[in-house]
Design a protein around this motif. Structure first.
Motif, PDB file in Angstrom:
ATOM      1  N   ARG A  36       0.660  -1.059   0.283  1.00 39.58           N
ATOM      2  CA  ARG A  36      -0.095   0.184   0.386  1.00 39.58           C
ATOM      3  C   ARG A  36       0.912   1.072  -0.012  1.00 39.58           C
ATOM      4  O   ARG A  36       2.029   1.232   0.615  1.00 39.58           O
ATOM      5  N   SER A  38       1.862   4.824   1.246  1.00 37.12           N
ATOM      6  CA  SER A  38       1.537   5.693   2.870  1.00 37.12           C
ATOM      7  C   SER A  38       3.304   6.794   2.665  1.00 37.12           C
ATOM      8  O   SER A  38       3.697   6.581   1.419  1.00 37.12           O
ATOM      9  N   TRP A 156       7.977   0.559  -1.664  1.00 36.64           N
ATOM     10  CA  TRP A 156       7.397   1.889  -1.049  1.00 36.64           C
ATOM     11  C   TRP A 156       8.221   2.928  -2.824  1.00 36.64           C
ATOM     12  O   TRP A 156       9.435   2.886  -3.601  1.00 36.64           O
ATOM     13  N   ILE A 445      -6.575  -1.893   6.368  1.00 39.76           N
ATOM     14  CA  ILE A 445      -6.503  -0.832   5.454  1.00 39.76           C
ATOM     15  C   ILE A 445      -7.300  -1.152   4.614  1.00 39.76           C
ATOM     16  O   ILE A 445      -7.715   0.264   4.328  1.00 39.76           O
ATOM     17  N   GLN A 469       4.660  -5.266  10.298  1.00 38.56           N
ATOM     18  CA  GLN A 469       5.049  -5.081   8.741  1.00 38.56           C
ATOM     19  C   GLN A 469       5.503  -5.950   8.121  1.00 38.56           C
ATOM     20  O   GLN A 469       5.327  -5.987   6.619  1.00 38.56           O
ATOM     21  N   HIS A 474       5.149   1.204   5.305  1.00 39.91           N
ATOM     22  CA  HIS A 474       3.538   1.872   5.826  1.00 39.91           C
ATOM     23  C   HIS A 474       3.851   2.610   6.997  1.00 39.91           C
ATOM     24  O   HIS A 474       4.827   2.361   7.860  1.00 39.91           O
ATOM     25  N   PRO A 476       2.054   4.592   9.411  1.00 41.32           N
ATOM     26  CA  PRO A 476       0.300   5.049   9.230  1.00 41.32           C
ATOM     27  C   PRO A 476       0.374   6.017   9.386  1.00 41.32           C
ATOM     28  O   PRO A 476       0.473   6.170  10.071  1.00 41.32           O
ATOM     29  N   THR A 485       1.792  12.348   7.926  1.00 44.57           N
ATOM     30  CA  THR A 485       1.191  11.537   7.201  1.00 44.57           C
ATOM     31  C   THR A 485       0.223  11.689   7.568  1.00 44.57           C
ATOM     32  O   THR A 485      -0.779  11.269   6.119  1.00 44.57           O
TER      33      THR A 485
END
Length: 504
Positions: A36, A38, A156, A445, A469, A474, A476, A485
């Protein structure tokens, strides 16, 4: 079976090497479905995402990307080319499309490594396709199974774009430089120049690598093809201009502090410290990544047989092996220089990106040192041993008494020393998935995304997610709505606020 014992018949070994590599990548690619975006992935894509949502015009998205580059160039960092790419994170266009990122990042490195190895092994060393595929597969297995950061390498978007894509462009550029020297075609020079532009505007590490290759290649070929050596100034100058534009960015001072800049004493310290750190890291690799040296040993055994065959028709004498090893070590240590220089300024945070490029470079220079030293030694044996006994041994007995016993010994050692495999990426992925942590992370998620993608919800309160993770990356959302974030996620999804519900 008899054909397998003949020197040079490496097709079965090549097939097995490719199979091992592909199988080793399957867990990595499987975990792509859990990846995901981030943090910075959202931050650099806010303007382009807004442009796409409002207009669905690629031209407007392109303009938004340019604005992102301008904002960051003056306000945060100078890597203008990769900042432009940062803006095109897949979920700018399609929600839940982030799974494609690990495929793009690994695919770029795999293809560029294969092109690079093809040029070096087949065109320069005169090896066969089978041998090229064996070496490429083994190096890639070592690269990805013990990569210092799976986040930077695959999961990433911003991190992989900043480090791995320039690395891939650098390998492709070096291959095109070699092709230009061999054939003199303008297309190769143009391709190398484009790669130089990309690298110069993105990565200090790969820029240094490209500068050194251009310098050494230019010196080596000056006496044979001086016109082509002179033309190498084209990609060199292009990379230099792009590099200077990156270094002179006002945003670098913002990120590194007002004292950040060039200092001669710091440069001298950087060179000395980089040479020391390179040796230290090799020792660390021996202790923590022992299996990669087993792989390098297998490469040396296959390489010895290959070099014994190619030197017969190759007039190159492999002179000055010690000098070559020193140069290769210098190239490897140069990958520590940007990190060491930045550490002087405490305001700059160092990620595992530099460690990843240093590790990948170590594997490549080790490969070249092995083959070069073997070529030098075999040339000496060839000059001293005028009889056919050595040639007969290499042709008919080497595989029986050396190669296959070494393969078997390496396999046994790997099975016995299970700790060698424990830290591999495949084992980490297996443990993360089999424990249920990966599915737990994905469900949490998904519950967050239902809220974030709901335009009717402007104040987004999210449920805390699993902090384990695994190999993923990620950042958060926190309970502080003013944290980095929270702000970038809020801006990306156009919320009034995004905040994590406190467990209490």
């Amino acid at each position: 079976m008899k054909k397998l014992l003949i020197r040079g018949n490496n097709y079965l070994i090549a097939f097995l090497s490719i199979a091992v590599f592909i199988i080793s990548m399957l867990p990595i690619w499987y975990l792509a479905g859990y990846a995901r975006p981030s943090g910075d992935d959202y931050g650099y894509s806010v303007l382009t995402h807004a442009a796409w949502i409002d207009t669905h015009s690629l031209i407007e998205v392109f303009k938004a990307a340019i604005r992102t580059v301008k904002n960051n160039y003056f306000g945060w960092n100078g890597d203008w080319f990769t900042t432009f790419l940062f803006s095109f994170m897949p979920e700018v266009f399609v929600p839940y499309s982030f799974w494609i990122v690990p495929y793009i990042m690994t695919g770029a490195v795999i293809v560029s490594t294969l092109i690079f190895m093809h040029e070096v092994c087949i065109k320069l060393i005169k090896a066969t396709w089978a041998e090229c595929l064996i070496f490429t597969s083994l190096i890639l297995v070592a690269s990805y199974q013990y990569i210092p950061s799976t986040a930077i390498g695959m999961y990433w978007y911003v991190g992989a774009t900043h480090y791995m894509l320039p690395y891939a462009a650098g390998l492709l550029g070096i291959a095109l430089i070699f092709k230009f020297i061999r054939k003199g075609k303008a297309g190769y020079l143009i391709g190398a120049s484009v790669c130089s532009l990309m690298v110069g505007g993105s990565s200090y590490f790969t820029s240094l690598l490209l500068f050194m290759v251009l310098f050494f290649v230019g010196i080596i070929v000056w006496g044979k093809v001086p016109r082509r050596a002179v033309l190498l100034f084209v990609p060199f100058v292009i990379c230099s201009i792009a590099f200077v534009i990156q270094c002179k960015a006002p945003g670098n001072a913002v990120r590194g502090g007002e004292n950040f800049g060039f200092d001669f004493s710091v440069a001298v310290y950087t060179i000395i410290e980089s040479l020391k750190r390179g040796a230290f890291m090799v020792g660390l690799y021996i202790r923590e990544k022992t299996l990669i040296f087993v792989i390098l040993f297998i490469i040396s055994v296959i390489g010895w047989e290959m070099m014994s065959k190619v030197i017969r028709d190759n007039k190159f004498a492999y002179p000055f092996p010690l000098l070559f090893v020193i140069i290769m070590y210098g190239v490897y240590c140069a990958m520590f220089a940007p990190e060491v220089y930045s550490e002087v300024y405490d305001s700059i945070e160092i990620s595992l990106g530099p460690a990843t490029i240093q590790y990948f470079t170590f594997l490549l220079v080790s490969f070249f040192m092995i083959l070069y030293c073997e070529g030098w030694l075999l040339k000496r044996i060839e000059r001293k041993n005028k009889s056919d006994s050595f040639e007969e041994f290499m042709e008919n007995r080497y595989r029986i008494f050396i190669m296959f016993p070494v393969f078997f010994l390496c396999l046994i050692l790997t099975v016995i020393n299970k700790g060698w495999l424990k830290e591999s990426v495949d084992v980490r992925v297996y443990e993360y998935v089999s424990s249920g942590q990966a599915d737990d992370f994905k469900k949490q998620i998904d519950s967050q995304m239902e809220i974030l993608l709901d335009d009717s919800i402007k104040d987004a309160y999210l449920v805390p997610i699993n902090q384990d993770q695994g190999p993923l990356m990620h950042m958060p959302v926190t309970t502080d709505e003013n944290s980095f974030t929270n702000i970038v996620v809020k801006n990306f999804y156009r919320k009034n606020k995004v905040v994590m519900i406190n467990n209490d």
